[in-house]
Design an enzyme around this catalytic site. Structure first.
Site, mmCIF file in Angstrom:
data_model
loop_
_atom_site.group_PDB
_atom_site.id
_atom_site.type_symbol
_atom_site.label_atom_id
_atom_site.label_comp_id
_atom_site.label_asym_id
_atom_site.label_seq_id
_atom_site.Cartn_x
_atom_site.Cartn_y
_atom_site.Cartn_z
ATOM 1 N N ASP A 113 -4.553 -6.238 4.284
ATOM 2 C CA ASP A 113 -5.872 -7.123 4.566
ATOM 3 C C ASP A 113 -5.949 -8.521 3.633
ATOM 4 O O ASP A 113 -6.000 -9.409 4.158
ATOM 5 C CB ASP A 113 -6.750 -6.310 4.376
ATOM 6 C CG ASP A 113 -6.916 -4.975 5.031
ATOM 7 O OD1 ASP A 113 -6.371 -5.519 6.181
ATOM 8 O OD2 ASP A 113 -7.671 -4.002 5.127
ATOM 9 N N PRO B 249 -2.826 -11.884 9.090
ATOM 10 C CA PRO B 249 -3.383 -11.817 10.156
ATOM 11 C C PRO B 249 -3.557 -10.720 11.050
ATOM 12 O O PRO B 249 -2.880 -10.141 10.425
ATOM 13 C CB PRO B 249 -2.453 -12.759 10.904
ATOM 14 C CG PRO B 249 -1.239 -12.321 10.478
ATOM 15 C CD PRO B 249 -1.952 -12.855 8.870
ATOM 16 N N ASP B 250 -4.683 -10.310 11.736
ATOM 17 C CA ASP B 250 -5.320 -9.015 12.156
ATOM 18 C C ASP B 250 -4.267 -8.822 13.410
ATOM 19 O O ASP B 250 -4.836 -9.235 14.434
ATOM 20 C CB ASP B 250 -7.043 -8.678 12.268
ATOM 21 C CG ASP B 250 -7.123 -7.122 12.450
ATOM 22 O OD1 ASP B 250 -7.055 -6.376 13.649
ATOM 23 O OD2 ASP B 250 -8.414 -7.391 12.046
ATOM 24 N N ILE B 251 -3.259 -7.838 13.089
ATOM 25 C CA ILE B 251 -2.006 -7.818 14.659
ATOM 26 C C ILE B 251 -2.918 -6.825 15.820
ATOM 27 O O ILE B 251 -3.070 -7.643 16.861
ATOM 28 C CB ILE B 251 -0.701 -6.725 13.792
ATOM 29 C CG1 ILE B 251 -0.205 -7.355 12.748
ATOM 30 C CG2 ILE B 251 -0.452 -7.108 15.384
ATOM 31 C CD1 ILE B 251 1.128 -6.743 12.167
ATOM 32 N N LEU B 252 -3.757 -6.492 15.050
ATOM 33 C CA LEU B 252 -4.137 -5.123 16.503
ATOM 34 C C LEU B 252 -5.687 -6.147 16.583
ATOM 35 O O LEU B 252 -5.634 -5.909 18.346
ATOM 36 C CB LEU B 252 -5.285 -3.978 15.659
ATOM 37 C CG LEU B 252 -5.602 -2.785 16.530
ATOM 38 C CD1 LEU B 252 -4.502 -2.361 17.861
ATOM 39 C CD2 LEU B 252 -5.920 -1.310 16.174
ATOM 40 N N LYS C 33 10.646 -16.213 -10.058
ATOM 41 C CA LYS C 33 9.238 -15.712 -10.918
ATOM 42 C C LYS C 33 8.755 -16.287 -11.560
ATOM 43 O O LYS C 33 8.566 -16.773 -12.538
ATOM 44 C CB LYS C 33 10.844 -14.436 -11.873
ATOM 45 C CG LYS C 33 9.740 -13.447 -12.341
ATOM 46 C CD LYS C 33 10.727 -12.973 -12.930
ATOM 47 C CE LYS C 33 10.255 -11.234 -14.418
ATOM 48 N NZ LYS C 33 10.717 -11.050 -15.372
ATOM 49 N N LYS D 190 -13.976 -0.293 15.374
ATOM 50 C CA LYS D 190 -12.743 -1.102 15.158
ATOM 51 C C LYS D 190 -12.477 -0.625 16.894
ATOM 52 O O LYS D 190 -11.204 -1.012 17.017
ATOM 53 C CB LYS D 190 -11.314 0.342 14.042
ATOM 54 C CG LYS D 190 -9.948 -0.076 14.397
ATOM 55 C CD LYS D 190 -9.379 0.471 13.544
ATOM 56 C CE LYS D 190 -7.653 -0.694 13.335
ATOM 57 N NZ LYS D 190 -7.522 0.074 11.994
ATOM 58 N N PHE E 135 -4.718 2.804 14.387
ATOM 59 C CA PHE E 135 -4.713 3.964 13.750
ATOM 60 C C PHE E 135 -5.696 3.115 12.464
ATOM 61 O O PHE E 135 -5.756 2.306 12.483
ATOM 62 C CB PHE E 135 -3.653 4.246 12.947
ATOM 63 C CG PHE E 135 -2.702 5.404 14.252
ATOM 64 C CD1 PHE E 135 -2.583 6.601 12.876
ATOM 65 C CD2 PHE E 135 -2.229 5.004 15.136
ATOM 66 C CE1 PHE E 135 -1.836 7.511 13.436
ATOM 67 C CE2 PHE E 135 -1.422 6.544 15.242
ATOM 68 C CZ PHE E 135 -1.087 7.482 15.116
ATOM 69 N N ASN F 39 0.942 -0.842 0.027
ATOM 70 C CA ASN F 39 0.202 0.464 -0.177
ATOM 71 C C ASN F 39 1.274 1.081 0.013
ATOM 72 O O ASN F 39 2.292 1.470 0.261
ATOM 73 C CB ASN F 39 -1.088 0.418 1.651
ATOM 74 C CG ASN F 39 -0.338 -0.461 2.575
ATOM 75 O OD1 ASN F 39 0.622 0.680 3.119
ATOM 76 N ND2 ASN F 39 -0.546 -1.362 3.399
#
Length: 417
Positions: free
Chosen positions: A281, A307-310, A291, A350, A336, A212
């Site tokens: 995500d 994996p959702d770290i928060l 390659k 959230k 954040f 991103n």
């Protein structure tokens, strides 16, 4: 204040704003704490308050003219610059801030500022629209990058009739910042903070990946501010623009999985966790070892959730509380939320789902608040809702304010200090 500034020399620069009258109180407070105060006034400042007032309070002549040399053996602006343990500019107008940012030296104050090697503390004061002008915001960001410290402007009735941010901080607040700088007191001393920064990289093959636009600048600003406030900082970095700040412990973590492992391994020892990284995500469900060669005109790529770290941090806190095995208090957690619509609703959702103590939300579609910018516009939410909305300002200024909120809400200092 309960602190002595005996043996310390403060050079106080006063510029031409209506708030110049408050500099008299500031000077008096510093003298009462034992500081040697040497005052420099710009021509504009003398229109608002007489030099004689500051001379009487400081017990020293007031410098106003770079060509007015009283002692042939000394160059006055060099002598002032060399004598300073700290240079304070209060109030600091947009004009002097621009001069400082761009190295202009055309009067006694700006010349002294360019010559000094002492720390510099700036207390801005101006109309709210001036404070939010992109030129002023950019100049403040540039000064912050050079290590200039700030006492944030207050919000309220301005002399021009507007109500908004731009009031000079109260003299006692400025004195507190001076005492902390000169006494060596660090508000985060003894605290261990864990910060994530940058955008994670999810590889498709050795040369291609999903990521991103995150630059890591907000995380870097948070790490720098915590470091300068005395914290032991661990910065977990994914892909970032530019090198991370010096003086902090760096842990490289390219992917979401690597970042999750790095964070959870260090979580039990942290007093605060700030997850400023932008974690992908989704990731390719298959990672090729070599390659991929060009094939048909269309390629379908299958993705799976990362994996959702928060969420993992929130789950760890819940389990630790339930087991009673973890140390108390548990880490203070700040998340954040980069959004493009329904910012408040998404931020509060959230915060609740992931058991954060604070959520810092911003609309990344707004100019000056998106990825890669040196500035930000954020709203800070707690369980009770919106706590504070911070207007366009440098990311370092945002970081300073966020750490103050963390210190207050974590019980590490009294509110308003």
């Amino acid at each position: 204040m309960g602190q002595s500034l005996a043996g310390r020399t403060v050079v106080l620069g006063i510029t031409g704003g209506i708030a110049a009258y408050k500099a008299a109180t500031l000077c008096s407070r510093l003298v009462s704490l034992g500081a040697e105060v040497r005052v420099i006034m710009t021509e504009g400042a003398t229109k608002f308050i007489a030099p004689l007032t500051l001379q009487t309070l400081s017990r020293h002549p007031v410098a106003t003219d770079v060509f007015d040399e009283h002692d042939a053996a000394r160059v006055q602006h060099i002598d002032l610059a060399d004598s300073a343990d700290l240079v304070v500019v209060a109030p600091a107008t947009a004009n002097v801030i621009a001069k400082m940012a761009h190295g202009i030296a055309d009067d006694m104050l700006s010349t002294t500022l360019l010559a000094t090697t002492a720390p510099v503390l700036v207390a801005p004061a101006m109309n709210v629209h001036m404070l939010e002008h992109p030129a002023v915001v950019a100049n403040l960001a540039l000064l912050a990058d050079r290590g200039v410290r700030f006492v944030e402007s207050g919000t309220g009735q301005l002399a021009c009739g507007y109500v908004g941010k731009g009031r000079l901080a109260e003299p006692d607040e400025i004195v507190l910042a001076i005492v902390e700088l000169l006494s060596g007191k660090k508000p985060l001393a003894g605290k261990r903070v864990l910060i994530t920064a940058g955008g994670t990289v999810e590889r498709l093959d050795p040369v291609r990946y999903i990521t991103n636009d995150s630059s890591g600048k907000m995380g870097f600003a948070l790490a720098e501010a915590a470091r300068d406030q005395g914290a032991d900082v661990t910065l977990v970095c994914a892909r970032t623009d530019g090198p991370p700040p010096a003086g902090v412990r760096i842990v490289k973590a390219e992917s979401a999985e690597e970042m999750r492992a790095a964070v959870l391994a260090r979580l039990p020892e942290a007093d605060a966790v700030v997850k400023a990284a932008a974690v992908a995500d989704y990731r390719p469900s298959v990672r090729h070892g070599s390659k991929m060669k060009k094939g048909p005109d269309r390629l379908t790529l299958e993705l799976e959730r990362t994996p959702d770290i928060l969420q993992a941090i929130g789950d760890w806190k819940r389990e630790a509380e339930a087991s009673g095995a973890a140390r108390s208090p548990l880490p203070f957690v700040v998340g954040f939320a980069a959004e493009t619509d329904d910012v408040e609703r998404n931020a509060l959702d959230k915060l609740a789902r992931k058991r954060c103590d604070l959520i810092v939300a911003n609309d990344v579609s707004r100019e000056g608040a998106g990825f890669g910018a040196d500035t930000n516009i954020v709203s800070v939410y707690g369980a009770e809702g919106l706590i504070e909305a911070l207007p366009l300002q440098s990311k370092r200024a945002v970081a300073e304010r966020l750490w103050k909120l963390v210190r207050e809400r974590a019980g590490w200092e009294e509110p308003g200090r």
